[in-house]
Design a protein around this motif. Sequence first.
Motif, mmCIF file in Angstrom:
data_model
loop_
_atom_site.group_PDB
_atom_site.id
_atom_site.type_symbol
_atom_site.label_atom_id
_atom_site.label_comp_id
_atom_site.label_asym_id
_atom_site.label_seq_id
_atom_site.Cartn_x
_atom_site.Cartn_y
_atom_site.Cartn_z
ATOM 1 N N ALA A 186 -8.881 12.226 2.022
ATOM 2 C CA ALA A 186 -8.157 11.247 1.208
ATOM 3 C C ALA A 186 -7.385 10.279 2.096
ATOM 4 C CB ALA A 186 -7.218 11.953 0.237
ATOM 5 N N ALA A 212 0.064 8.113 -5.579
ATOM 6 C CA ALA A 212 -0.917 8.309 -6.653
ATOM 7 C C ALA A 212 -2.293 8.640 -6.070
ATOM 8 C CB ALA A 212 -0.999 7.069 -7.535
ATOM 9 N N TRP A 213 -2.658 7.983 -4.988
ATOM 10 C CA TRP A 213 -3.940 8.205 -4.313
ATOM 11 C C TRP A 213 -4.050 9.671 -3.878
ATOM 12 C CZ3 TRP A 213 -7.278 4.039 -2.395
ATOM 13 C CH2 TRP A 213 -8.316 4.461 -1.574
ATOM 14 N N MET A 214 -3.003 10.174 -3.215
ATOM 15 C CA MET A 214 -3.027 11.541 -2.704
ATOM 16 C C MET A 214 -2.917 12.557 -3.835
ATOM 17 S SD MET A 214 -3.647 11.046 0.403
ATOM 18 C CE MET A 214 -3.510 12.726 0.989
ATOM 19 N N ARG A 215 -2.123 12.261 -4.844
ATOM 20 C CA ARG A 215 -1.981 13.168 -5.990
ATOM 21 C C ARG A 215 -3.340 13.386 -6.661
ATOM 22 N NH1 ARG A 215 1.971 10.528 -8.294
ATOM 23 N NH2 ARG A 215 3.564 11.537 -7.057
ATOM 24 N N LYS A 216 -4.092 12.321 -6.813
ATOM 25 C CA LYS A 216 -5.419 12.410 -7.431
ATOM 26 C C LYS A 216 -6.353 13.280 -6.586
ATOM 27 C CE LYS A 216 -9.248 9.533 -8.996
ATOM 28 N NZ LYS A 216 -9.778 8.160 -9.087
ATOM 29 N N ALA A 217 -6.316 13.089 -5.268
ATOM 30 C CA ALA A 217 -7.174 13.880 -4.386
ATOM 31 C C ALA A 217 -6.788 15.359 -4.413
ATOM 32 C CB ALA A 217 -7.095 13.339 -2.961
ATOM 33 N N ASP A 238 -9.293 1.766 3.342
ATOM 34 C CA ASP A 238 -8.957 0.734 2.366
ATOM 35 C C ASP A 238 -7.852 -0.178 2.906
ATOM 36 O OD1 ASP A 238 -9.164 -0.489 -0.276
ATOM 37 O OD2 ASP A 238 -7.228 0.437 -0.700
ATOM 38 N N LYS A 258 1.177 2.751 -3.260
ATOM 39 C CA LYS A 258 -0.019 3.306 -3.878
ATOM 40 C C LYS A 258 -0.420 4.669 -3.329
ATOM 41 C CE LYS A 258 -1.817 -1.250 -4.834
ATOM 42 N NZ LYS A 258 -2.979 -2.092 -4.916
ATOM 43 N N ILE A 259 0.117 5.049 -2.182
ATOM 44 C CA ILE A 259 -0.390 6.256 -1.531
ATOM 45 C C ILE A 259 -0.069 7.535 -2.298
ATOM 46 C CG2 ILE A 259 1.557 6.639 0.051
ATOM 47 C CD1 ILE A 259 -0.698 7.326 2.178
ATOM 48 N N PHE A 293 -7.982 6.308 2.395
ATOM 49 C CA PHE A 293 -6.856 5.405 2.179
ATOM 50 C C PHE A 293 -6.692 4.462 3.360
ATOM 51 C CE2 PHE A 293 -2.465 4.052 2.278
ATOM 52 C CZ PHE A 293 -2.237 3.691 0.965
ATOM 53 N N MET A 325 0.817 -1.214 0.000
ATOM 54 C CA MET A 325 0.000 0.000 0.000
ATOM 55 C C MET A 325 0.853 1.266 0.000
ATOM 56 S SD MET A 325 -3.117 -0.830 -0.360
ATOM 57 C CE MET A 325 -4.108 0.551 0.212
#
Length: 160
Positions: A121, A84-89, A128, A81-82, A125, A78
């Motif tokens: 976000a 990309a997750w935060m960049r999107k948010a 998840d 992945k964080i 995360f 994980m």
Amino acid sequence: SYDHALGLTETAINSENDYEISFTGNNASGYCSTVFAANLKIIWKTRVYLAAQIPPRSCTYKITSAHEQKHVAVDRAMRKKIAAWMRKALATVTRRGYSAPTQAESQALLRKTMSVVTQKALDAFEADLAARQLKIDTPEEYDRLGRICGDAEVQRILRG
């Protein structure tokens, strides 16, 4: 029947925001602030705890440690992945302007929005991550310890 824990993997995720704000406008028309540059630092700590009552190098120690390492593996996966997750948010905040009558109000609105979006976000995360971790903690997984090491050894450790 699973009222004891011999191990625990704990994850703590925090963030630090650092961003530069640019603005346009004047007293007559109001001000609009936008993010000029943003840097989000993620602080991720994973800690594994094993009960002090477990003798080192025992079967129970090895199996409990192996179980906790499954949680560590999920954490490691994980971590990748964080970003990309935060960049999107954060893109939802950085792609628009925040208007208000004064420069200070405009910047405060942007800062508040950045803070709220970042926290939402991170909360999503972490939810998840928790759901993925729960998939490891099944009755079958917990029963492995007694099957492999024997219930007598486990009970001896639990009695202390």
